[in-house]
Design an enzyme around this catalytic site. Structure first.
Site, PDB file in Angstrom:
ATOM      1  N   THR A  13      -4.205  -2.297  -2.562  1.00  0.00           N
ATOM      2  CA  THR A  13      -3.485  -1.690  -1.446  1.00  0.00           C
ATOM      3  C   THR A  13      -2.385  -2.629  -0.963  1.00  0.00           C
ATOM      4  O   THR A  13      -2.480  -3.850  -1.076  1.00  0.00           O
ATOM      5  CB  THR A  13      -4.434  -1.355  -0.283  1.00  0.00           C
ATOM      6  N   SER A  15       0.647  -3.155  -2.194  1.00  0.00           N
ATOM      7  CA  SER A  15       1.018  -3.995  -3.339  1.00  0.00           C
ATOM      8  C   SER A  15       2.481  -3.867  -3.744  1.00  0.00           C
ATOM      9  O   SER A  15       2.836  -4.101  -4.898  1.00  0.00           O
ATOM     10  CB  SER A  15       0.123  -3.670  -4.539  1.00  0.00           C
ATOM     11  N   THR A  16       3.356  -3.529  -2.799  1.00  0.00           N
ATOM     12  CA  THR A  16       4.778  -3.415  -3.136  1.00  0.00           C
ATOM     13  C   THR A  16       5.534  -4.722  -2.951  1.00  0.00           C
ATOM     14  O   THR A  16       6.698  -4.819  -3.343  1.00  0.00           O
ATOM     15  CB  THR A  16       5.456  -2.323  -2.282  1.00  0.00           C
ATOM     16  N   GLY A  18       5.030  -9.339  -1.882  1.00  0.00           N
ATOM     17  CA  GLY A  18       4.215 -10.482  -1.469  1.00  0.00           C
ATOM     18  C   GLY A  18       2.950 -10.674  -2.269  1.00  0.00           C
ATOM     19  O   GLY A  18       2.916 -10.558  -3.502  1.00  0.00           O
ATOM     20  N   GLY A  20       0.231  -8.875  -2.403  1.00  0.00           N
ATOM     21  CA  GLY A  20      -0.242  -7.668  -3.076  1.00  0.00           C
ATOM     22  C   GLY A  20       0.447  -7.432  -4.402  1.00  0.00           C
ATOM     23  O   GLY A  20      -0.190  -7.065  -5.404  1.00  0.00           O
ATOM     24  N   SER A 141      -7.770 -14.357   5.519  1.00  0.00           N
ATOM     25  CA  SER A 141      -6.811 -15.418   5.816  1.00  0.00           C
ATOM     26  C   SER A 141      -7.538 -16.595   6.431  1.00  0.00           C
ATOM     27  O   SER A 141      -8.640 -16.451   6.985  1.00  0.00           O
ATOM     28  CB  SER A 141      -5.771 -14.865   6.797  1.00  0.00           C
ATOM     29  N   TYR A 154      -4.314 -10.751  15.123  1.00  0.00           N
ATOM     30  CA  TYR A 154      -4.369 -10.845  13.664  1.00  0.00           C
ATOM     31  C   TYR A 154      -5.599 -11.641  13.235  1.00  0.00           C
ATOM     32  O   TYR A 154      -6.361 -11.219  12.347  1.00  0.00           O
ATOM     33  CB  TYR A 154      -3.101 -11.509  13.135  1.00  0.00           C
TER      34      TYR A 154
END
Length: 264
Positions: A13, A15-16, A18, A20, A141, A154
């Site tokens: 998910t 994944s366009t 960075g 991903g 993270s 976050y």
């Protein structure tokens, strides 16, 4: 080690770009059939072209949808009904003073960073369990453990993913399906470049800005540089492979030593 995922179908998910995009590329290099996901169909097609440039024989499936919604999850499932590997990478981040984070923003972060992964796991884990093999991963993270003062919403959402991963690992116990969380450290992506310049002098050249950011805002890093996305992808590909069959319920760090702990 040969990380061979030939014959396995994967969804990554968000994944366009960075991390991903790097993960999708790494899984394609290992021979997997990879579903590339993002909300914008044009960006999904662009990402597919980028992956194909690095992996000419890649087997790629466009899976555009907003997986932060129940409808988006079902849309993706229509394109990729039987997953072997699910990588929950989708996430948002941004700096905001703690006392200025609204209820709406807290809900938005939880919806996108946590509930999207829960819904996708709920949708695909049963099939993996029935087939006796599968891999579910959550990209968390260092902020899950070292809550950043400048974006606690976050950090809290990533802390929640640690519990989500451990809980679903128990649900998958004994089935041949492994469930793990990867803790990515400060990573060099386009979005992070923008974030760095929110916190340091915007007129600094990138290399100097990066060093200043790490020194002033991430001094715990033993790597003393931003991590490259491919370095995160290497861990994800390993965990997706048959070689990681005895690793489940874990939180594995690719953080450059940022988290000050002798435990994983």
């Amino acid at each position: 080690m040969r990380l061979d995922l030939t014959g396995r179908t994967v969804l990554v998910t968000g994944s366009t770009q960075g991390i991903g995009l790097a993960i999708a590329t790494g899984l394609a290099q290992a021979g997997a059939r990879v579903g590339v996901n993002g909300r914008d169909g044009a960006r999904v097609e662009k990402a597919i072209r980028q992956i194909a440039e690095r992996v000419p024989d890649a087997d790629l499936v466009a899976a555009p949808a907003d997986v932060a919604t129940p409808e988006g999850v079902e849309e993706v499932a229509g394109r990729l009904p039987d997953l072997d590997v699910l990588v929950n990478n989708l996430g948002i981040f941004g700096a905001k003073p703690a006392l200025e984070i609204t209820d709406e923003e807290w809900r938005r972060y939880f919806e996108i960073n946590v509930l999207s992964a829960v819904r996708l796991t709920r949708r695909f884990l049963p099939g993996m369990r029935e087939r006796g093999w599968g891999r579910v991963q959550y990209i968390a993270s260092d902020s899950a453990v070292v809550t950043p003062a400048e974006m606690i919403h976050y950090g809290v959402s990533k802390t929640a993913l640690l519990a989500v991963g451990r809980g679903f690992a128990k649900e998958a116990a004994g089935s041949g399906v492994t469930v793990n969380t990867v803790l990515a450290g400060p990573t060099h992506t386009e979005g992070v470049e923008d974030f760095v310049y929110e916190l340091v002098d915007a007129d600094l050249p990138w290399e100097e800005a990066q060093r200043t950011f790490m020194r002033e805002h991430r001094p715990q890093s033993l790597l003393q540089r931003l991590i490259e996305p491919d370095e995160i992808a290497n861990m994800v590909v390993y965990l997706a492979s048959p070689l990681a069959s005895a690793t489940t319920g874990g939180a594995l760090r690719v953080d450059g030593g940022y988290v000050d702990s002798i435990l994983p």
